[in-house]
Design a protein around this motif. Structure first.
Motif, PDB file in Angstrom:
ATOM      1  N   VAL A 119       0.843  -1.203   0.000  1.00  0.00           N
ATOM      2  CA  VAL A 119       0.000   0.000   0.000  1.00  0.00           C
ATOM      3  C   VAL A 119       0.876   1.249   0.000  1.00  0.00           C
ATOM      4  O   VAL A 119       0.635   2.193  -0.749  1.00  0.00           O
ATOM      5  CB  VAL A 119      -0.931  -0.019   1.229  1.00  0.00           C
ATOM      6  N   ALA A 120       1.925   1.205   0.820  1.00  0.00           N
ATOM      7  CA  ALA A 120       2.821   2.362   0.916  1.00  0.00           C
ATOM      8  C   ALA A 120       3.493   2.630  -0.422  1.00  0.00           C
ATOM      9  O   ALA A 120       3.624   3.774  -0.857  1.00  0.00           O
ATOM     10  CB  ALA A 120       3.866   2.126   1.990  1.00  0.00           C
ATOM     11  N   ILE A 121       3.905   1.550  -1.107  1.00  0.00           N
ATOM     12  CA  ILE A 121       4.561   1.697  -2.407  1.00  0.00           C
ATOM     13  C   ILE A 121       3.585   2.293  -3.416  1.00  0.00           C
ATOM     14  O   ILE A 121       3.936   3.206  -4.181  1.00  0.00           O
ATOM     15  CB  ILE A 121       5.066   0.322  -2.908  1.00  0.00           C
ATOM     16  N   LEU A 149       1.046   8.183  -5.948  1.00  0.00           N
ATOM     17  CA  LEU A 149      -0.029   9.181  -5.877  1.00  0.00           C
ATOM     18  C   LEU A 149       0.470  10.515  -5.329  1.00  0.00           C
ATOM     19  O   LEU A 149      -0.230  11.521  -5.396  1.00  0.00           O
ATOM     20  CB  LEU A 149      -1.163   8.656  -4.986  1.00  0.00           C
ATOM     21  N   LEU A 150       1.658  10.479  -4.765  1.00  0.00           N
ATOM     22  CA  LEU A 150       2.192  11.656  -4.086  1.00  0.00           C
ATOM     23  C   LEU A 150       2.245  12.869  -5.003  1.00  0.00           C
ATOM     24  O   LEU A 150       1.748  13.948  -4.679  1.00  0.00           O
ATOM     25  CB  LEU A 150       3.601  11.323  -3.575  1.00  0.00           C
ATOM     26  N   LEU A 151       2.827  12.680  -6.177  1.00  0.00           N
ATOM     27  CA  LEU A 151       3.046  13.791  -7.089  1.00  0.00           C
ATOM     28  C   LEU A 151       1.732  14.370  -7.633  1.00  0.00           C
ATOM     29  O   LEU A 151       1.466  15.565  -7.479  1.00  0.00           O
ATOM     30  CB  LEU A 151       3.978  13.340  -8.222  1.00  0.00           C
ATOM     31  N   PRO A 152       0.880  13.508  -8.277  1.00  0.00           N
ATOM     32  CA  PRO A 152      -0.380  14.066  -8.795  1.00  0.00           C
ATOM     33  C   PRO A 152      -1.240  14.665  -7.685  1.00  0.00           C
ATOM     34  O   PRO A 152      -1.877  15.716  -7.879  1.00  0.00           O
ATOM     35  CB  PRO A 152      -1.077  12.863  -9.442  1.00  0.00           C
ATOM     36  N   GLY A 153      -1.235  14.057  -6.509  1.00  0.00           N
ATOM     37  CA  GLY A 153      -2.025  14.560  -5.374  1.00  0.00           C
ATOM     38  C   GLY A 153      -1.583  15.968  -5.000  1.00  0.00           C
ATOM     39  O   GLY A 153      -2.394  16.882  -4.837  1.00  0.00           O
ATOM     40  N   GLY A 154      -0.266  16.153  -4.919  1.00  0.00           N
ATOM     41  CA  GLY A 154       0.278  17.458  -4.563  1.00  0.00           C
ATOM     42  C   GLY A 154      -0.097  18.518  -5.591  1.00  0.00           C
ATOM     43  O   GLY A 154      -0.532  19.620  -5.247  1.00  0.00           O
TER      44      GLY A 154
END
Ligand SMILES: Nc1ncnc2c1ncn2[C@@H]1O[C@H](COP(=O)(O)OP(=O)(O)OP(=O)(O)O)[C@@H](O)[C@H]1O
Ligand SMILES: [Mg+2]
Lengths: 285, 258
Positions: free
Chosen positions: A35-37, A42-47
């Motif tokens: 899940v963490a991987i 999603l980190l970039l698009p979310g930001g």
């Protein structure tokens, strides 16, 4: 006697080591969970999304050119609940699928034939390479003249795009078969038929799967081109129609739907690929 | 002695390369009886692989005659098993499917024979493993089982244990002798390890290079299982080594290295 014991012990430890490494490949002992991987991606698009929403909120970017994510979401919900989105998506997906099956299937077939037989390579490959060099956009007017703006011209355009990756990679996979394994096939007395079915085709599967993925990607691309140029239905039509009315959120919805559809099909193919290529020993990252 | 299983007469093989001609084999004469274990030894480039590949039917274009059971070698086939230095398993097939290869594993008689062979090469528990999950020695045992399933009249092994460490190699030697004792498959085993040649063979064929020629055939009259530490073993080893060193001197005189 002593040698026997050493030999037996050796075999035993080899067995344990083997099964341990097998288990190790399936389950990683340490490190972050699945899940963490997945979250990492999603980190970039979310930001970007959060930043975008904030900039729109404070009126720092044009609402006309860059509608806020919230507005786009609203437009998505409207399109989805009216059913318009699904009808268009169905039409587009069907076009992509039939174009991919036609072009990709033909590419696979000809790739096999040309890969297996040098004579068919001499006969077909030069012409096919020539056709490959013609940009898809250049044949659109011709296709429209021949077939009108009906389904045929669109499916054919998609098929032309989907044909070449599968053709080329199937061909390369077949020609890349290890000669050493061919010697094994001869020593084991394989017939010509068995050489093809049990050696050449399995050896080409990694390349063929790569071809499938590239072909699918190009099929979606061909779809967009076909639908933006001349169409009265489909996601591409929905987008070009919205553009005329400066309904930018709908254009964004279209882009997102294309991205999602492309990602979904690619993921499906990758799952199949993973299953088919379980035997491969390569770097997993 | 009756008719030999394999007979090689006046065998000459030349390779034409860009750099000129290479006489790989010259006037090779060898008779192999059924059930014999022949080891072939010689320095690198003396034509060991070429000899095996000709017997297997993989290399052609030689002069002289090579006959198996009185018939000239036509081409490769299952009556001449071949084990390469690398295991050459099909990477996409599991152990049992590799052994069966083109034969249907679903057929009860084949299933049973494959299971027996897995037992014989001591690979129980690894039936459904892929080649990438095997050690070098295990993979080579699968290759041996794959050849044995076809009941070859002769099994040709080209430095099959060359890439293995000393322990695994010793283990594989006993496994192979065990197989030979049970099946009585005629073996021709190429190696460049003198210990290995003397440990395994009924006869050791010593080849010399440029041109590849038989220098001497040394019979090894030691009962199996052999022990490498006995004096009789060491004596025979020295005898073979002696011929080997003569080969070396010959080479040095010619100014060519190994
Ligand atoms: N396909 C080929 N084309 C040209 N020359 C070859 C070919 N195969 C072998 N030779 C030559 O024939 C000679 C014998 O080669 P061969 O492979 O039989 O040696 P070998 O005894 O097996 O050596 P090694 O112990 O290194 O495996 C060598 O000089 C080699 O250069
Ligand atoms: Mg060799």
């Amino acid at each position: 006697m002593a040698e026997r014991a050493v030999a037996a012990g050796n075999a035993g430890s080899a067995g344990r080591a083997g099964s341990a490494s097998r288990a190790g490949r399936i389950r990683r002992p340490e490190g972050p969970g699945k899940v963490a991987i997945a979250g990492l991606g999603l980190l970039l698009p979310g930001g970007v999304l959060i930043l975008w929403q904030m900039l729109s909120h404070y009126g720092m970017i044009s609402a006309m050119l860059f509608p806020a994510p919230y507005t786009i979401a609203q437009s998505f919900i409207t399109l989805a609940s009216s059913g318009e989105l699904w009808i268009n998506l169905r039409v587009s997906a069907l076009r992509t699928l039939s174009g991919f099956l036609l072009g990709g299937g033909l590419g696979l077939l000809l790739g096999i034939v040309v890969g297996l037989f040098r004579r068919s390579e001499k006969l077909l490959d030069p012409s096919l390479q020539m056709i490959r060099m013609i940009p898809s956009l250049a044949v659109v007017p011709l296709f429209i003249l021949w077939f009108g703006i009906g389904e045929e011209s669109k499916v054919l355009l998609i098929a032309k795009s989907a044909f070449f990756p599968l053709y080329i990679h199937t061909f390369m996979g077949i020609r890349g078969t290890d000669n050493k394994l061919f010697e094994v096939a001869r020593v084991l007395g394989f017939s010509r038929r068995q050489q093809i079915l049990r050696l050449v085709l399995p050896a080409a599967v990694p390349n063929i799967m790569l071809g499938v993925r590239l072909s699918l990607g190009l099929a979606w691309l061909g779809l967009v081109v076909a639908e933006l140029i001349a169409s009265t239905s489909g996601i591409g039509y929905m987008m070009s129609d919205a553009r005329q009315f400066a309904d930018t959120p709908v254009v964004f919805v279209g882009i997102i739907v294309f991205a999602a559809a492309g990602l979904l099909t690619d993921t499906m193919v990758r799952l199949v690929e993973r299953r088919l290529l379980r035997w491969q020993d390569s770097y997993q990252g | 002695m009756g008719e030999a299983l394999l007979s090689i007469r006046q065998l000459n093989k030349r390779f034409d390369t860009a750099g000129g001609q290479v006489q790989a084999l010259e006037d090779v004469e060898l008779e192999v009886e059924e059930g014999e274990f022949i080891t072939v030894i010689g320095p690198s480039g003396c034509g060991k692989s070429t000899l095996l590949r000709i017997i297997a039917g993989l290399d052609t274009g030689y002069t002289g005659s090579v006959t198996l059971e009185g018939k000239a070698i036509g081409g490769p086939g299952i009556d001449k098993g071949f084990i390469f230095q690398e295991h050459r398993l099909f990477p996409w097939l599991t152990v049992e499917k590799n052994i069966a290869s083109d034969l249907p594993l679903g057929r009860p008689d084949i299933r049973q024979r494959v299971d027996e062979l897995i037992e014989l090469v001591k690979l129980g528990g690894f039936e459904t493993a892929y080649p990438r999950e095997l050690s070098g020695g295990m993979a080579q045992r699968v290759a041996i089982a794959r050849a044995l399933l076809r009941s070859p009249k002769v099994l040709l092994l080209d430095e099959p244990f060359g890439a293995l460490d000393a322990f695994t190699r010793a283990h594989m030697q006993t496994v192979l002798l065990d197989i030979w004792r049970r099946n009585r498959t005629t073996m021709i085993f190429v190696t460049h390890d003198i210990d290995e040649a003397v440990f395994l063979g009924n006869r050791v064929v010593i080849l010399e290079p440029r041109p590849g020629k038989i220098r001497k055939i040394v019979p090894i009259d030691l009962p199996y299982p052999r022990k490498k530490t006995t004096t009789s073993f060491q004596e025979l080893r020295l005898k073979v080594l002696n011929y080997f060193e003569k080969v070396d001197e010959l080479e040095l005189k010619d100014g060519a290295g190994i």
